[in-house]
Motif scaffolding. Structure first.
Motif, PDB file in Angstrom:
ATOM      1  N   PHE B 318       0.825  -1.209   0.000  1.00 22.15           N
ATOM      2  CA  PHE B 318       0.000   0.000   0.000  1.00 22.15           C
ATOM      3  C   PHE B 318       0.858   1.258   0.000  1.00 22.15           C
ATOM      4  CE2 PHE B 318      -2.276   3.191   2.705  1.00 22.15           C
ATOM      5  CZ  PHE B 318      -3.284   3.494   1.824  1.00 22.15           C
ATOM      6  N   VAL B 319       1.993   1.206   0.700  1.00 21.74           N
ATOM      7  CA  VAL B 319       2.829   2.403   0.851  1.00 21.74           C
ATOM      8  C   VAL B 319       3.340   2.874  -0.511  1.00 21.74           C
ATOM      9  CG1 VAL B 319       5.020   1.195   1.267  1.00 21.74           C
ATOM     10  CG2 VAL B 319       4.651   3.449   2.271  1.00 21.74           C
ATOM     11  N   CYS B 320       3.343   2.005  -1.521  1.00 21.63           N
ATOM     12  CA  CYS B 320       3.811   2.396  -2.853  1.00 21.63           C
ATOM     13  C   CYS B 320       2.885   3.402  -3.529  1.00 21.63           C
ATOM     14  CB  CYS B 320       4.009   1.179  -3.742  1.00 21.63           C
ATOM     15  SG  CYS B 320       5.420   0.203  -3.234  1.00 21.63           S
ATOM     16  N   GLY B 321       1.726   3.670  -2.953  1.00 22.59           N
ATOM     17  CA  GLY B 321       0.890   4.746  -3.448  1.00 22.59           C
ATOM     18  C   GLY B 321       1.477   6.111  -3.091  1.00 22.59           C
ATOM     19  N   GLU B 322       2.378   6.127  -2.115  1.00 20.75           N
ATOM     20  CA  GLU B 322       3.103   7.352  -1.740  1.00 20.75           C
ATOM     21  C   GLU B 322       4.137   7.585  -2.819  1.00 20.75           C
ATOM     22  OE1 GLU B 322       5.636  10.203   0.081  1.00 20.75           O
ATOM     23  OE2 GLU B 322       6.277   8.285  -0.702  1.00 20.75           O
ATOM     24  N   GLU B 323       4.251   8.836  -3.330  1.00 16.85           N
ATOM     25  CA  GLU B 323       4.999   8.977  -4.581  1.00 16.85           C
ATOM     26  C   GLU B 323       6.478   8.630  -4.484  1.00 16.85           C
ATOM     27  OE1 GLU B 323       4.559  12.782  -6.386  1.00 16.85           O
ATOM     28  OE2 GLU B 323       5.399  13.889  -4.719  1.00 16.85           O
ATOM     29  N   THR B 324       7.134   8.959  -3.377  1.00 16.75           N
ATOM     30  CA  THR B 324       8.567   8.625  -3.342  1.00 16.75           C
ATOM     31  C   THR B 324       8.762   7.107  -3.213  1.00 16.75           C
ATOM     32  OG1 THR B 324       8.699   8.984  -0.950  1.00 16.75           O
ATOM     33  CG2 THR B 324       9.237  10.852  -2.348  1.00 16.75           C
ATOM     34  N   ALA B 325       7.868   6.433  -2.493  1.00 16.17           N
ATOM     35  CA  ALA B 325       7.956   4.978  -2.385  1.00 16.17           C
ATOM     36  C   ALA B 325       7.686   4.335  -3.739  1.00 16.17           C
ATOM     37  CB  ALA B 325       6.955   4.469  -1.348  1.00 16.17           C
ATOM     38  N   LEU B 326       6.719   4.895  -4.455  1.00 16.67           N
ATOM     39  CA  LEU B 326       6.367   4.383  -5.782  1.00 16.67           C
ATOM     40  C   LEU B 326       7.577   4.456  -6.722  1.00 16.67           C
ATOM     41  CD1 LEU B 326       3.115   5.071  -7.679  1.00 16.67           C
ATOM     42  CD2 LEU B 326       5.230   5.577  -8.816  1.00 16.67           C
ATOM     43  N   LEU B 327       8.285   5.573  -6.670  1.00 14.56           N
ATOM     44  CA  LEU B 327       9.445   5.732  -7.547  1.00 14.56           C
ATOM     45  C   LEU B 327      10.523   4.705  -7.198  1.00 14.56           C
ATOM     46  CD1 LEU B 327       9.639   9.637  -7.699  1.00 14.56           C
ATOM     47  CD2 LEU B 327       8.568   8.073  -9.329  1.00 14.56           C
ATOM     48  N   ARG B 328      10.734   4.458  -5.891  1.00 18.98           N
ATOM     49  CA  ARG B 328      11.712   3.446  -5.491  1.00 18.98           C
ATOM     50  C   ARG B 328      11.286   2.083  -6.027  1.00 18.98           C
ATOM     51  NH1 ARG B 328      13.240   7.679  -3.892  1.00 18.98           N
ATOM     52  NH2 ARG B 328      13.820   7.632  -6.089  1.00 18.98           N
ATOM     53  N   SER B 329       9.993   1.819  -5.981  1.00 18.15           N
ATOM     54  CA  SER B 329       9.494   0.532  -6.436  1.00 18.15           C
ATOM     55  C   SER B 329       9.712   0.358  -7.944  1.00 18.15           C
ATOM     56  CB  SER B 329       8.016   0.389  -6.072  1.00 18.15           C
ATOM     57  OG  SER B 329       7.535  -0.874  -6.422  1.00 18.15           O
ATOM     58  N   ILE B 330       9.508   1.431  -8.708  1.00 19.67           N
ATOM     59  CA  ILE B 330       9.765   1.350 -10.156  1.00 19.67           C
ATOM     60  C   ILE B 330      11.243   1.039 -10.398  1.00 19.67           C
ATOM     61  CG2 ILE B 330       9.866   2.670 -12.323  1.00 19.67           C
ATOM     62  CD1 ILE B 330       7.402   4.151 -11.493  1.00 19.67           C
ATOM     63  N   GLU B 331      12.104   1.580  -9.533  1.00 12.26           N
ATOM     64  CA  GLU B 331      13.536   1.326  -9.685  1.00 12.26           C
ATOM     65  C   GLU B 331      13.920  -0.094  -9.278  1.00 12.26           C
ATOM     66  OE1 GLU B 331      15.209   4.404  -7.278  1.00 12.26           O
ATOM     67  OE2 GLU B 331      14.789   5.981  -8.739  1.00 12.26           O
ATOM     68  N   GLY B 332      12.937  -0.836  -8.773  1.00  9.42           N
ATOM     69  CA  GLY B 332      13.198  -2.229  -8.410  1.00  9.42           C
ATOM     70  C   GLY B 332      13.629  -2.412  -6.970  1.00  9.42           C
ATOM     71  N   GLU B 333      13.437  -1.394  -6.151  1.00 12.84           N
ATOM     72  CA  GLU B 333      13.855  -1.467  -4.749  1.00 12.84           C
ATOM     73  C   GLU B 333      12.655  -1.760  -3.857  1.00 12.84           C
ATOM     74  OE1 GLU B 333      17.082  -0.548  -3.771  1.00 12.84           O
ATOM     75  OE2 GLU B 333      17.698  -0.146  -5.829  1.00 12.84           O
ATOM     76  N   ARG B 334      12.936  -1.917  -2.556  1.00 14.05           N
ATOM     77  CA  ARG B 334      11.843  -1.941  -1.588  1.00 14.05           C
ATOM     78  C   ARG B 334      11.153  -0.587  -1.644  1.00 14.05           C
ATOM     79  NH1 ARG B 334      13.047  -5.655   3.026  1.00 14.05           N
ATOM     80  NH2 ARG B 334      12.040  -4.229   4.445  1.00 14.05           N
ATOM     81  N   GLY B 335       9.818  -0.596  -1.616  1.00 13.68           N
ATOM     82  CA  GLY B 335       9.075   0.654  -1.750  1.00 13.68           C
ATOM     83  C   GLY B 335       9.034   1.436  -0.459  1.00 13.68           C
ATOM     84  N   ILE B 336      10.125   2.060  -0.123  1.00 14.24           N
ATOM     85  CA  ILE B 336      10.202   2.812   1.128  1.00 14.24           C
ATOM     86  C   ILE B 336      10.293   4.300   0.816  1.00 14.24           C
ATOM     87  CG2 ILE B 336      11.712   3.270   3.106  1.00 14.24           C
ATOM     88  CD1 ILE B 336      12.205   0.312   3.290  1.00 14.24           C
ATOM     89  N   PRO B 337       9.456   5.120   1.454  1.00 14.56           N
ATOM     90  CA  PRO B 337       9.453   6.548   1.140  1.00 14.56           C
ATOM     91  C   PRO B 337      10.776   7.211   1.521  1.00 14.56           C
ATOM     92  CG  PRO B 337       7.591   5.952   2.558  1.00 14.56           C
ATOM     93  CD  PRO B 337       8.497   4.782   2.517  1.00 14.56           C
ATOM     94  N   THR B 338      11.066   8.307   0.847  1.00 15.43           N
ATOM     95  CA  THR B 338      12.239   9.092   1.217  1.00 15.43           C
ATOM     96  C   THR B 338      11.772  10.483   1.623  1.00 15.43           C
ATOM     97  OG1 THR B 338      12.493   9.593  -1.125  1.00 15.43           O
ATOM     98  CG2 THR B 338      13.914   7.888  -0.229  1.00 15.43           C
ATOM     99  N   ALA B 339      12.619  11.180   2.361  1.00 18.95           N
ATOM    100  CA  ALA B 339      12.239  12.502   2.857  1.00 18.95           C
ATOM    101  C   ALA B 339      12.175  13.492   1.691  1.00 18.95           C
ATOM    102  CB  ALA B 339      13.263  12.971   3.887  1.00 18.95           C
ATOM    103  N   ARG B 340      11.210  14.403   1.764  1.00 18.12           N
ATOM    104  CA  ARG B 340      11.126  15.482   0.777  1.00 18.12           C
ATOM    105  C   ARG B 340      11.361  16.794   1.499  1.00 18.12           C
ATOM    106  NH1 ARG B 340       5.351  14.084  -1.671  1.00 18.12           N
ATOM    107  NH2 ARG B 340       4.967  14.041   0.542  1.00 18.12           N
ATOM    108  N   PRO B 341      12.036  17.792   0.960  1.00 21.48           N
ATOM    109  CA  PRO B 341      12.728  17.786  -0.326  1.00 21.48           C
ATOM    110  C   PRO B 341      13.968  16.894  -0.310  1.00 21.48           C
ATOM    111  CG  PRO B 341      13.158  19.845   0.853  1.00 21.48           C
ATOM    112  CD  PRO B 341      12.192  19.052   1.682  1.00 21.48           C
TER     113      PRO B 341
END
Lengths: 162, 634
Positions: B318-341
């Motif tokens: 579910f967390v992959c709906g968060e945009e930074t986690a989603l981007l990590r997931s596309i890169e093939g990683e664990r979908g973990i959010p990163t701090a913004r900015p």
């Protein structure tokens, strides 16, 4: 509730992965699609397969394992012929999903996340299938069964049994 | 229509193609239109997951069989459409040119539909919609209140065309917006201005102005940029993204292509949940057809501009709906959010500027470009423009997918469109915005539904799931349900979310099991506020919302659980006692047979008694005692 895990097959044919590697080897972000393709081939992800993927994509096995255990879609154990996904979404919840799951557990004698000893069914829960208007819903394979009552579960399952 | 699709060399070719395609679907709009190539009727069968689960697939097959048997298969076309919207009364069938709307159609009805409506030209009244038993039958879908009060823009095509035929999308004006945008290729600022003027805000929940998001990414330095479509629709209770992708995939694709052109991207990703196999199939098909026609890929419509879009299947987080986690997931990683900015607009996918929008947001773009930002902004409220799609679910009479102007009241959605509460029960609350949203009580039914009013009331627009609950739902249990979800989906990276949701869930579990203690409510409030402030990403920050909103509006239910050990909704089983009313019991033994723990005693034709020491409060006895209704909950 007792759970008899089926013993994993020791004879994994890694050659089946070769076409997958050929398709993805040079691509960025390939790990997840490769794991998805591998799981389509073997039904689950045995350790030998994860090791082979790590070697071929040139990433540590720990990273492969980390990704596999992060996502609900990947499985480390063999799975049943029919995958039952019992929807636990909000709409299903307020229309009695927990009792549908109870009926499934009782009928199959397994807990969610596990497979029946005869490898016929794997029982899973899912956050939402997107059939909220027809709650409560389960999916067996790609078939959705809607507007369920606990009493109707046995008949549905019998329809899938060999 | 399996003939090879022609490659369109330019915008003029697109216009010509549209002109040729129009007569093929004309009978759906004009009952007097001449038949095209001998096809006199179109029977539209809703093939979306909802109607399919109700048996829509079998209806389509049976209709085709009947038509073939009567030798009509060349004259009558059976069209499998996306979601028509009114899922509750599916499977739905519309017959053109008469424009007749049949509901709850069964495979057995196919023969009669062919015989009476197709051959005889007569309507089949027994399949018409009726509001209730005494209400008049309604023959046209447009006249049904459920549809009449809607304003469908993004859903315009859903349920009214074959999503597998690019020709039908083009006939209805599809890809004209892309052609217009390509014509203005040298002046992308003008296109961006239309999006800014429209006032469109992110439909995935946050409500960030889309135009400003695009501008940030457009201005960001970088030779390579990406566009992303977030189709990781994980909010339980929301299914509009699935329906859009299944019912009108080209619209989403066209929106993304226009976005890529404006931003200066030449590559994109659609991140779709693996739980939506139908949406993934449709999207693949759409991309392949668009590529054949030169509307996607290299040298789009002869403009010299190229753009590629990939489909990435999510893997169940579910967390992959968060945009930074989603981007990590596309890169093939664990979908973990990163701090913004840094925000993805500056540093996103593989460190490149990336613009991420939700499915419904992208689906609004073609209309904004074609009709202008002002046209779009004429709908909605001052700060929330346009329309919003809501998924109506829960204990409503009319469940389904609706699109309404933003600013409409909750009462209109629930009672006029949604038809009120099932079985004559009392409305209690509506849960909006999924696990990140909140529950609103009856006193707020006249609240206008827009981004800002909802946040003020303690909820949020979210992706647009509306789950209505009645007097039988316990609000503490509902909050517990959402916490169970967010707790298990927490990625574990930041402590406030990982530990905080676990602690809050412990407390809620205790309260619903009758083990609540004085001080629990205050502790919940303290925890909730800290998590809201300290969690890293949207998942954690919004996870306390269901608790805070139920505490705000239904505090007395928490107090009853803790102080009186009572569940006012009579739903939390640990706080219930099941008893049998001696005067009503017929002694039929049905309850005895279903009781899993043999807690029910009593001879045949004698009143039964529940042994409270054995009873596990499963409610099975209550289910089978339908005639006598002798089981009481207290």
């Amino acid at each position: 509730m007792s759970h008899n895990a089926p013993s994993p097959c020791k004879c994994v044919d890694l050659a089946k992965l070769e076409p997958v590697f050929q398709q993805y080897r040079k691509k960025t972000g390939a790990l997840i699609p490769v794991l998805q393709a591998a799981q389509d081939i073997y039904g689950y992800l045995p350790i030998e397969v994860m090791e082979s993927i790590a070697e071929n994509l040139n990433v540590p096995v720990s990273q492969v394992y980390g990704v596999v255990t992060f996502y609900a879609q990947f499985h480390l154990e063999p799975r049943g012929k029919h995958i039952i996904r019992s929807c636990q979404g909000t709409a299903c919840h307020v229309r009695g999903a927990s009792r549908i799951l109870g009926a499934l557990k009782e009928n199959l004698n397994v807990e969610p996340g596990h497979t029946t000893a005869d490898l016929q069914f794997t029982l899973e829960t899912v956050a939402c299938i997107g059939c909220c208007s027809l709650a409560p819903v389960i999916m067996v394979g790609e078939n959705a069964h809607a507007r369920l009552k606990p009493s109707g579960i046995a008949k549905i399952l019998d329809g899938y049994r060999d | 229509m399996t003939t090879a699709l022609p490659r369109l060399a330019n915008a003029a070719a697109l216009n010509d193609f549209q002109k040729q395609a129009l007569p093929k679907i004309a009978i759906r709009h004009d009952p007097k239109a001449p038949p095209y190539e001998g096809v006199t009727h179109h029977i539209m069968v809703c093939f979306d997951t909802g109607c399919h689960a109700s048996g829509g697939g079998a209806v389509a097959l049976e209709l085709e069989k009947e038509l073939a048997a009567k030798g009509l298969d060349k004259k009558v076309k059976v069209v499998r459409t996306g979601c028509h919207g009114f899922c509750e009364i599916g499977p739905l069938v519309t017959v053109y040119p008469q424009d007749l709307f049949y509901i709850r159609v069964k495979p057995e009805d196919a023969a009669e539909i062919v015989e009476k409506t197709i051959i005889g030209g007569q309507p089949l009244e027994r399949l018409f919609y009726k509001l209730n038993e005494n209400a008049p039958a309604v023959s046209k879908w447009k006249d049904i209140e459920f549809y009449a009060l809607q304003n469908r823009i993004t859903l315009r095509n859903c349920g009214h065309m074959d999503p597998g035929e690019i020709e039908e999308y083009i006939a209805g004006g599809g890809y004209q917006a892309l052609a217009k945008a390509l014509g203005m290729k040298s002046n992308p600022e003008a296109l961006l201005n239309e999006v800014k003027k429209s006032g469109l805000r992110g439909r995935g929940g946050g409500g960030f102005p889309t135009g400003i998001k695009w501008e940030l990414c457009r201005k960001a330095a970088g030779d390579k940029k990406y566009v992303v479509c977030n189709a990781d629709e994980g909010d339980p209770g929301a299914f509009m993204d699935r329906s859009l992708l299944e019912g009108d995939p080209h619209r989403v694709l066209e929106g993304m292509l226009i976005g890529a052109l404006v931003i200066g991207a030449d590559e994109g990703y659609v991140y779709v949940r693996a739980e939506y196999p139908g949406a993934i199939r449709r999207l693949r098909q759409a991309i392949s057809q668009a590529e054949q026609m030169g509307l996607y890929g290299n040298n789009i419509l002869g403009s010299g501009w190229n753009c590629t879009i990939h489909i990435k299947e999510g893997a169940g987080a579910f967390v992959c709906g968060e945009e930074t986690a989603l981007l990590r997931s596309i890169e093939g990683e664990r979908g973990i959010p990163t701090a913004r900015p840094p925000f993805p607009a500056i540093s996103g996918l593989w460190g490149k500027p990336t613009n991420n929008n939700n499915v419904e947001t992208w689906a609004n773009i073609p209309d904004i470009i074609l009709n202008g930002g002002d046209w779009f902004a004429s709908r909605g409220t001052e700060k929330s423009k346009g329309t919003k799609v809501f998924a109506l679910a829960g204990k409503l009479n009319h469940t389904g997918l609706v699109e309404v102007p933003i600013g409409i009241t909750m009462r209109k959605i629930i009672f006029d469109i949604g038809g009120g509460i099932q079985n004559g029960k009392q409305f209690k609350a509506v849960q909006i915005g999924g696990p990140s949203g909140g529950c609103l009580p009856a006193s707020l039914l006249d609240l206008p539904v827009d981004y800002d009013s909802l946040v003020e009331a303690g909820a949020m627009m979210g992706s647009g799931g509306l789950v209505v609950v009645d007097e039988d739902t316990c609000m503490v249990d509902l909050a517990r349900f959402f916490l169970t979800f967010t707790q298990s989906e927490s990625c574990g990276k930041c402590t406030p979310c990982r530990e905080g949701t676990t602690r809050m869930l412990d407390i809620l579990n205790n309260i619903t099991q009758g083990k609540g203690q004085k001080g629990d409510i205050e502790l919940l409030e303290t925890l909730a506020r800290s998590i809201k402030q300290a969690a890293l990403c949207g998942l954690g920050q919004t996870s306390p919302n269901p608790i805070l909103s139920t505490l705000r509006y239904f505090r007395s239910e928490y107090e009853a659980h803790i102080n009186d050990r009572k569940c006012p909704a009579r739903s939390c089983s640990a706080l219930l006692t099941f008893t049998i009313d001696k005067d009503k019991c017929l002694g039929c033994c049905a309850c005895q047979k279903v009781c899993p723990v043999e807690a029910i005693e009593g001879d045949k034709k004698e009143p039964h008694v529940i042994n409270q020491d054995k009873c596990i409060k499963c409610g099975s006895c209550e289910d089978v005692c339908r005639k006598a209704k002798a089981i009481n909950r207290s």
